[in-house]
Design a protein around this motif. Structure first.
Motif, PDB file in Angstrom:
ATOM      1  N   GLN A 610       0.827  -1.201   0.000  1.00 34.29           N
ATOM      2  CA  GLN A 610       0.000   0.000   0.000  1.00 34.29           C
ATOM      3  C   GLN A 610       0.864   1.255   0.000  1.00 34.29           C
ATOM      4  O   GLN A 610       0.554   2.244  -0.665  1.00 34.29           O
ATOM      5  CB  GLN A 610      -0.923  -0.006   1.218  1.00 34.29           C
ATOM      6  CG  GLN A 610      -1.976   1.097   1.195  1.00 34.29           C
ATOM      7  CD  GLN A 610      -2.964   0.950   2.328  1.00 34.29           C
ATOM      8  OE1 GLN A 610      -2.620   0.491   3.410  1.00 34.29           O
ATOM      9  NE2 GLN A 610      -4.199   1.343   2.093  1.00 34.29           N
ATOM     10  N   LEU A 611       1.977   1.191   0.717  1.00 36.61           N
ATOM     11  CA  LEU A 611       2.904   2.324   0.742  1.00 36.61           C
ATOM     12  C   LEU A 611       3.441   2.593  -0.660  1.00 36.61           C
ATOM     13  O   LEU A 611       3.544   3.750  -1.092  1.00 36.61           O
ATOM     14  CB  LEU A 611       4.044   2.017   1.709  1.00 36.61           C
ATOM     15  CG  LEU A 611       4.978   3.160   2.102  1.00 36.61           C
ATOM     16  CD1 LEU A 611       4.215   4.290   2.770  1.00 36.61           C
ATOM     17  CD2 LEU A 611       6.074   2.650   3.017  1.00 36.61           C
ATOM     18  N   LYS A 612       3.759   1.531  -1.389  1.00 38.07           N
ATOM     19  CA  LYS A 612       4.274   1.711  -2.748  1.00 38.07           C
ATOM     20  C   LYS A 612       3.199   2.284  -3.675  1.00 38.07           C
ATOM     21  O   LYS A 612       3.481   3.144  -4.515  1.00 38.07           O
ATOM     22  CB  LYS A 612       4.772   0.371  -3.289  1.00 38.07           C
ATOM     23  CG  LYS A 612       6.028  -0.125  -2.574  1.00 38.07           C
ATOM     24  CD  LYS A 612       6.471  -1.494  -3.065  1.00 38.07           C
ATOM     25  CE  LYS A 612       7.714  -1.952  -2.311  1.00 38.07           C
ATOM     26  NZ  LYS A 612       8.162  -3.291  -2.716  1.00 38.07           N
ATOM     27  N   ARG A 613       1.954   1.815  -3.503  1.00 37.16           N
ATOM     28  CA  ARG A 613       0.875   2.351  -4.343  1.00 37.16           C
ATOM     29  C   ARG A 613       0.620   3.824  -4.027  1.00 37.16           C
ATOM     30  O   ARG A 613       0.335   4.621  -4.918  1.00 37.16           O
ATOM     31  CB  ARG A 613      -0.402   1.532  -4.140  1.00 37.16           C
ATOM     32  CG  ARG A 613      -0.293   0.109  -4.659  1.00 37.16           C
ATOM     33  CD  ARG A 613      -1.668  -0.518  -4.840  1.00 37.16           C
ATOM     34  NE  ARG A 613      -2.444  -0.502  -3.622  1.00 37.16           N
ATOM     35  CZ  ARG A 613      -2.350  -1.410  -2.655  1.00 37.16           C
ATOM     36  NH1 ARG A 613      -1.475  -2.402  -2.778  1.00 37.16           N
ATOM     37  NH2 ARG A 613      -3.103  -1.350  -1.591  1.00 37.16           N
ATOM     38  N   MET A 614       0.719   4.178  -2.753  1.00 35.29           N
ATOM     39  CA  MET A 614       0.493   5.571  -2.372  1.00 35.29           C
ATOM     40  C   MET A 614       1.615   6.474  -2.864  1.00 35.29           C
ATOM     41  O   MET A 614       1.401   7.645  -3.153  1.00 35.29           O
ATOM     42  CB  MET A 614       0.314   5.687  -0.863  1.00 35.29           C
ATOM     43  CG  MET A 614      -1.022   5.127  -0.389  1.00 35.29           C
ATOM     44  SD  MET A 614      -1.465   5.688   1.263  1.00 35.29           S
ATOM     45  CE  MET A 614      -3.238   5.872   1.069  1.00 35.29           C
ATOM     46  N   GLU A 615       2.823   5.916  -2.967  1.00 37.58           N
ATOM     47  CA  GLU A 615       3.915   6.690  -3.549  1.00 37.58           C
ATOM     48  C   GLU A 615       3.597   7.025  -5.002  1.00 37.58           C
ATOM     49  O   GLU A 615       3.765   8.169  -5.443  1.00 37.58           O
ATOM     50  CB  GLU A 615       5.224   5.915  -3.462  1.00 37.58           C
ATOM     51  CG  GLU A 615       6.409   6.631  -4.106  1.00 37.58           C
ATOM     52  CD  GLU A 615       7.668   5.767  -4.140  1.00 37.58           C
ATOM     53  OE1 GLU A 615       8.761   6.327  -3.975  1.00 37.58           O
ATOM     54  OE2 GLU A 615       7.545   4.547  -4.340  1.00 37.58           O
TER      55      GLU A 615
END
Length: 914
Positions: A610-615
Motif C-alpha cells: 500500500q505504501l508503494k501504491r500511495m507513492e
C-alpha cells in the motif's frame, strides 16, 4: 570457515567494493588469487579453499535490495543534491561506515541501496545550514531484524557529514538493548569503544574499533557508553555546552522517563540560550522501536504518556530538530487512533513530513520463508506443554520437568551447532532462544532445568562420544542421533560421524543464560573474537522480544500467547540473516502461533504494498496514516493500545482489498441449522434462477450473481449469538453497510464459489443439490465447550489462497502473479503469493466463498472427535474507487477480551513484569 579464510574473503569484498561496476566470476577469482600472494596468505590457502570463497562471494553479490517506497508531504523541497554540489556536505563519517559494511561482507548492491535509501531520508530532514527555525517528523518502516540499526547508523553518519551537531538515539526500554545499540553506534559511527573510554585507568581507555580502524582524524563525542546510560554529572564534567564541541555529539539513551528527564534538565541548565530558552544547534532524534512506549495512549499508567510528552518536549527545546521513528510494526503506532479520523495528525510525533518503507534484501530470512514457502522445513509444532508448562500460568508455576518438545529443541540446537562447526563456522556465534513465560521467576526455573539437560548431555558425550558406533548405546547420545535423523540427516556436511565427533567441542562451549530484568540475568556478550564463537542458550521473556539481536540464532522455542501484531512480530527474533545455515534453523511453537504469523505477514505485506501504491499516487503521510487506521486488522492493535480504557471503542474500517472470514462462529445447534438454511436458500435460488453452476476441480462456481442475493444471505446468516455485541469483522450490519455504498457500481455483481474438499475418505453432503465434502478444521476445545467455534490449527484460516483465484481469467491470474513479483523481487518463483494480489487485478468481481467445515475438537491416540458440520463463508473484496466508504463499529472491553482471550494485554502495552 577459519579466521584466515574469513579474513581473505573480507579483504576481497572490500577490494571489489572500491572498484567501479559489479564484479564478474573472473574478476572475483582474479582478486582472490592476487590476495593469496600476500605474505599473510601465501601458501596457506589452497585452490579448493579459494574456490569456496569465490562461490560465497558470488552468492553475496547475487543478493539484491530494493529501494523501498517514499510518501512525502506536499511541501517537500529537496536540498541535499545542491548542498553536495556546493561542497557543504562531507563524506568522512559515511565513507568510514561504507568501508566497514564492505569489510563485514555486505554485497555491493546492498551497500549501494543503503547509500541511496539513507540519502532519501537525509534529504527529507532539515538542512542544518538553514538557520531559520524548522522541525521535521518522519518514519522509516522496515522488517523485524532486517537491518534497521544498520540503516539509521548510516543515516547518523550522513547527518554528521551534513552538519548535525547533536544526535540522540532512543533505544529500547531495557538496558540490554540500549547497551547493544550503543555498541553498534560505537562500531559504526564513533570508532572507539566507549566502555573503555569510561574506564578509570586512562592507560586502558583508548581502544579503536570499527570505523576508527579506517580513519582516525576525527572521533565523535559520546555522552553515553556501553556501561552506563546518560548521566547529568558525567555530561557536565565533559563540557558545559553542546555548542563547545567541534565534532558531533551522540547519546544513546534508554526509553525511560527518568533518563529523558535528566537529559531535559541538563540541556536547560547548560545549552539553551538565555533569551529564547532553546538550543541553537541542529538536532537529529532517532526513535528506535517507535511504536513501543512513544505512543500517546493516556489510558493506564502515566509512564507511557509521560515518555511521549518528554520526547515532544525534547524536540521543542531546539530551534531546528528532526524526529525519525524506526519501526517494523507500524500497526501499533501513532497511525492508529480509533477515536477520530484526524486525532493522530494532532500528535506532534506523527510522521507528517515523510514515511519511507525499507525493502528487505533478497537473503532476508523472514515470515514469507519461515511460515509460507518452507514451513515444513523450519517450523515444528508444540503440542505437549499443557500438562507441565501451560500457555497461561501464574508467577509461582513450578518447572519440575520440561516438555519433551523443549528437550528435543535443545538437542537440535546442539546438533545444528556441530554441523555449523563442520561447515567452518566455528568462529561464528550460535544462539538458541527460549521464550516460554513472561514471569522472571518461571524463566529462572526454566533456565535451571535447561541447564540440567545440557549438563546431562555433556556428561554422556564426554564419556561415550569417542566410542564410535558403540556410543549409540548411551541413551543421551541415541536421543541426539534420533533428532539428527529426523532434522538434519540430509543437510550438507552433516553425516552422523562428523556430528558425533564435534559434540564435545559444542557442549564444552555452550552456556545457558537468563536474559531479563532479574538479578540473575546475564549479558549476551557477543564481542568475543577468536577461533571459537559464542554458543549460548538464552532463556527470557520481553527482554528477548524487542530489538535485541541474538547473533547466529539457529533454534527457537516460542511458547507465548498473544494475538497483538506488534508483540508477535517483535518476538520473532528468528527473522534476519542466516548465511550458510538457513537450512539448519528450526522454530518450535504452537499451531495457533504459526497461523497468526502467516496471517500477520500478509497484513504487513499489504502495508508495504500500500505504501508503494500511495507513492505512485503521490499521496501524503496523512492519507497513508488514515488508510492504515482503517485497515480491518486495526482492531487487534486497538486492543493493545486502548484496552485499559474500559470504554466502548468506535473503529472505522475500510474493507477494500480485504478477505473477511468466519473464523469464529456460534456452535449453537439452532443457529448452525439456520445458517445452513441461509446457504441453501441462496444456492437453490441461483439454481432456480437458471444461473450457470460451473463444476470446478475444488467445488462449484457461479458468476455474476446480483448483489441483492448476497445481501439477503448476509442478513440471514449469523456468526455470533443473537444478542449483541457481535464480532466486528463478521458483523452483518458493518459488511452490508459497506456493500450498500457500492451496490450500484463496483459491488453490483458477485462471483460465488462453493468449495468442496478433495478428501476421499469422507462422503459428500448434499446442500441445495450440490455434493460437498466438508473441510476439516481444528477448533479451540475450550471455546467449543463454551458454545463458540474458533478456528485454530496451523493455518488459522477457514479457506486457502487458491480460493481467491476462482472467477479470474488466466490473464488476470498471470497479472496478479506478475504484480507480486514486481513488489517482491526477492521472492522465489515458488513463493506462496499473497492472495491480496488476486483482489487487486483489473476486473476482479467481489467473491463470496462458501464451504462446509467439520470441526476437529480433539485427537487422542489417533482417535479424532469431530463436531457438527457448519457452513462458513469468506468475502473477498476487490479494490475500491469509492471515496471514503468506511464503516464504523463499536466494541467494548468485555467483548474484546472474549474475542482475544484473557491475555496480558495491558502488560504487552508496557512490557513484561521483568
Amino acid at each position: 570457515m577459519s579466521a584466515l579464510l574469513s579474513s581473505l574473503e573480507g579483504m576481497a569484498v572490500m577490494y571489489m567494493a572500491s572498484e567501479a561496476g559489479s564484479p564478474t566470476a573472473e574478476s572475483i577469482r582474479a582478486t582472490i588469487n592476487q590476495l593469496r600472494s600476500m605474505p599473510m596468505f601465501a601458501g596457506k590457502v589452497d585452490d579448493a579453499e579459494a574456490e569456496k570463497i569465490a562461490k560465497q562471494i558470488e552468492e553475496k553479490y547475487g543478493i539484491s535490495m530494493g529501494l523501498g517506497a517514499v510518501v512525502d508531504a506536499e511541501d517537500f523541497r529537496p536540498w541535499l543534491k545542491d548542498a553536495r554540489i556546493n561542497g557543504h556536505v562531507g563524506d568522512f563519517y559515511w565513507g568510514r561506515y561504507r568501508m566497514l559494511l564492505a569489510k563485514k561482507g555486505l554485497p555491493k548492491s546492498v551497500i549501494d541501496a543503503t547509500d541511496e535509501v539513507t540519502d532519501r531520508v537525509l534529504d527529507r530532514l532539515g538542512d542544518p545550514r538553514n538557520m531559520s527555525p524548522w522541525s521535521r517528523r518522519g518514519m522509516v518502516v522496515g522488517h523485524v531484524q532486517s537491518g534497521k540499526t544498520a540503516n539509521y547508523t548510516g543515516l547518523i553518519c550522513k547527518a554528521a557529514d551534513a552538519g548535525y551537531r547533536l544526535i540522540v538515539v532512543i533505544a529500547g526500554i531495557h538496558n540490554n538493548l540500549r547497551n547493544q545499540t550503543q555498541a553498534r553506534i560505537d562500531e559504526g559511527f564513533i570508532g572507539r569503544d566507549t566502555g573503555r573510554l569510561a574506564h578509570a585507568n586512562k592507560a586502558q581507555r583508548q581502544k579503536i574499533i570499527g570505523v576508527g580502524e579506517f580513519d582516525q582524524r576525527e572521533f565523535p563525542v559520546s555522552l553515553t557508553n556501553t556501561l552506563r546510560d546518560f548521566n547529568k554529572a558525567t555530561a557536565t564534567t565533559n563540557t558545559s555546552q553542546i555548542g563547545q564541541y567541534n565534532v558531533p555529539v551522540v547519546l544513546v539513551i534508554k526509553k525511560n522517563s527518568s533518563t529523558l528527564k535528566n537529559l531535559l534538565e541538563w540541556l536547560r541548565e547548560h545549552s539553551v540560550h538565555q533569551g529564547s530558552q532553546m538550543v541553537s544547534q541542529p538536532m537529529l532524534l532517532i526513535d528506535d522501536e517507535a511504536d513501543n512506549a512513544s505512543i500517546n495512549t493516556a489510558y493506564s499508567r502515566d509512564e507511557v504518556t509521560r515518555i511521549n510528552g518528554q520526547i515532544r518536549e525534547l524536540l521543542s527545546l531546539f530551534h531546528r530538530s528532526c524526529y525519525v521513528g524506526y519501526t517494523a510494526t507500524p500497526f501499533a503506532n501513532i497511525f492508529i487512533d480509533p477515536d477520530t479520523d484526524d486525532e493522530a495528525l494532532k500528535q506532534d510525533l506523527f510522521p507528517r513530513h515523510f514515511i519511507i518503507g525499507l525493502d528487505a534484501p533478497s537473503n532476508y530470512f523472514g515470515a514469507q520463508k519461515v511460515f509460507l514457502d518452507a514451513r515444513d522445513t523450519h517450523v515444528r509444532l508444540i503440542d505437549d506443554n499443557e500438562e507441565v508448562l501451560p500457555m497461561r500460568h501464574k508467577i509461582d508455576h513450578p518447572v519440575d520437568v520440561l516438555p519433551e518438545s523443549l528437550v528435543r529443541a535443545v538437542r537440535a540446537f546442539i546438533i545444528a551447532r556441530a554441523i555449523r562447526n563442520a561447515r567452518g563456522q566455528e568462529a561464528s556465534h550460535a544462539s538458541m532462544l527460549i521464550n516460554a513465560s513472561r514471569f522472571t521467576d518461571v524463566q529462572g526455573r526454566l533456565r535451571a532445568r535447561v541447564g540440567d539437560v545440557v549438563s546431562r548431555i555433556r556428561d554422556a558425550v564426554s564419556v561415550d562420544a569417542a566410542k564410535g558406533k558403540a556410543a549409540l548405546r548411551n541413551p543421551e547420545i541415541a536421543a541426539l542421533h534420533d533428532v539428527w535423523n529426523a532434522e538434519y540427516a540430509h543437510a550438507d556436511g552433516a553425516d552422523w560421524a562428523t556430528v558425533q565427533g564435534r559434540l564435545y567441542q559444542v557442549l564444552v562451549a555452550v552456556r545457558v543464560v537468563e536474559v531479563n530484568a532479574s538479578k540473575r540475568s546475564q549479558a549476551l556478550d557477543y564481542d568475543q573474537t577468536g577461533e571459537h564463537g559464542v554458543t549460548v542458550i538464552a532463556v527470557g521473556g520481553f527482554s528477548l522480544s524487542r530489538g535485541l539481536t541474538l547473533d547466529g540464532l539457529t533454534v527457537s522455542y516460542f511458547l507465548r500467547n498473544s494475538m497483538m501484531y506488534d508483540t508477535l512480530m517483535q518476538m520473532g527474533r528468528w527473522f534476519g540473516y542466516r548465511p550458510n545455515y538457513e537450512d539448519l534453523c528450526r522454530i518450535w511453537m504452537p499451531a495457533d502461533g504459526v497461523g497468526w504469523y502467516a496471517h500477520i505477514h500478509e497484513a504487513m505485506d499489504d502495508l508495504q504494498s500500500q505504501l508503494k501504491r500511495m507513492e505512485l499516487a503521490k499521496a501524503t503521510p496523512e492519507q497513508f496514516g488514515l488508510a492504515v487506521r482503517s485497515h480491518p486488522e486495526a482492531l487487534i492493535v486497538t486492543a493493545r493500545n486502548k484496552m485499559g480504557s474500559g470504554k466502548p471503542l468506535p473503529i472505522k474500517v475500510g474493507l477494500a482489498e480485504s478477505l473477511i472470514e468466519t473464523t469464529r462462529m456460534v456452535a449453537d445447534p439452532l443457529q448452525i441449522n439456520r445458517n445452513l438454511t441461509a446457504g441453501e436458500v441462496l444456492l437453490k435460488g441461483l439454481r432456480d434462477g437458471n444461473f450457470n453452476i460451473e463444476p470446478r476441480s475444488r467445488g462449484y462456481l457461479v458468476r455474476r450473481v446480483p448483489v441483492d442475493r448476497i445481501d439477503v444471505f448476509l442478513r440471514d446468516y449469523r456468526a455470533d449469538p443473537a444478542n449483541p455485541p457481535v464480532d466486528p469483522l463478521t458483523d452483518p450490519h458493518l459488511i452490508r453497510d459497506y456493500i450498500a455504498a457500492r451496490a450500484d457500481d463496483e459491488l453490483s455483481e458477485w462471483d460465488v464459489f462453493v468449495a468442496s474438499s478433495t478428501r476421499k475418505e469422507w462422503k459428500p453432503t448434499t446442500l441445495a443439490g450440490l455434493d460437498l465434502v466438508p473441510y476439516e478444521r481444528s477448533v479451540d476445545p475450550a471455546d467449543y465447550a463454551r458454545g463458540v467455534l474458533t478456528i485454530s490449527g496451523a493455518s488459522r484460516r477457514v479457506g486457502s489462497a487458491e480460493d481467491e483465484m476462482e472467477g479470474l481469467t488466466e490473464e488476470q491470474i498471470a497479472s496478479a502473479r506478475e504484480a507480486f513479483r514486481l513488489d517482491r523481487p526477492e521472492a522465489k518463483r515458488q513463493s506462496t503469493i499473497n492472495p491480496r494480489y488476486y483482489r487487486t487485478v483489473d476486473g476482479r468481481r467481489p467473491l463470496l466463498i462458501l464451504r462446509l467445515v467439520r470441526p476437529k475438537i480433539s485427537e487422542v491416540e489417533g482417535v479424532v472427535l469431530h463436531g457438527t458440520d457448519v457452513l462458513a463463508w469468506g468475502l473477498s473484496f476487490p479494490s475500491s474507487a469509492v471515496a471514503g466508504g468506511k464503516v464504523e463499529y463499536v466494541v467494548n472491553t468485555v467483548r474484546m477480551r472474549e474475542m482475544f482471550g484473557e491475555e496480558e494485554i495491558e502488560q504487552e502495552a508496557l512490557g513484561d513484569p521483568e
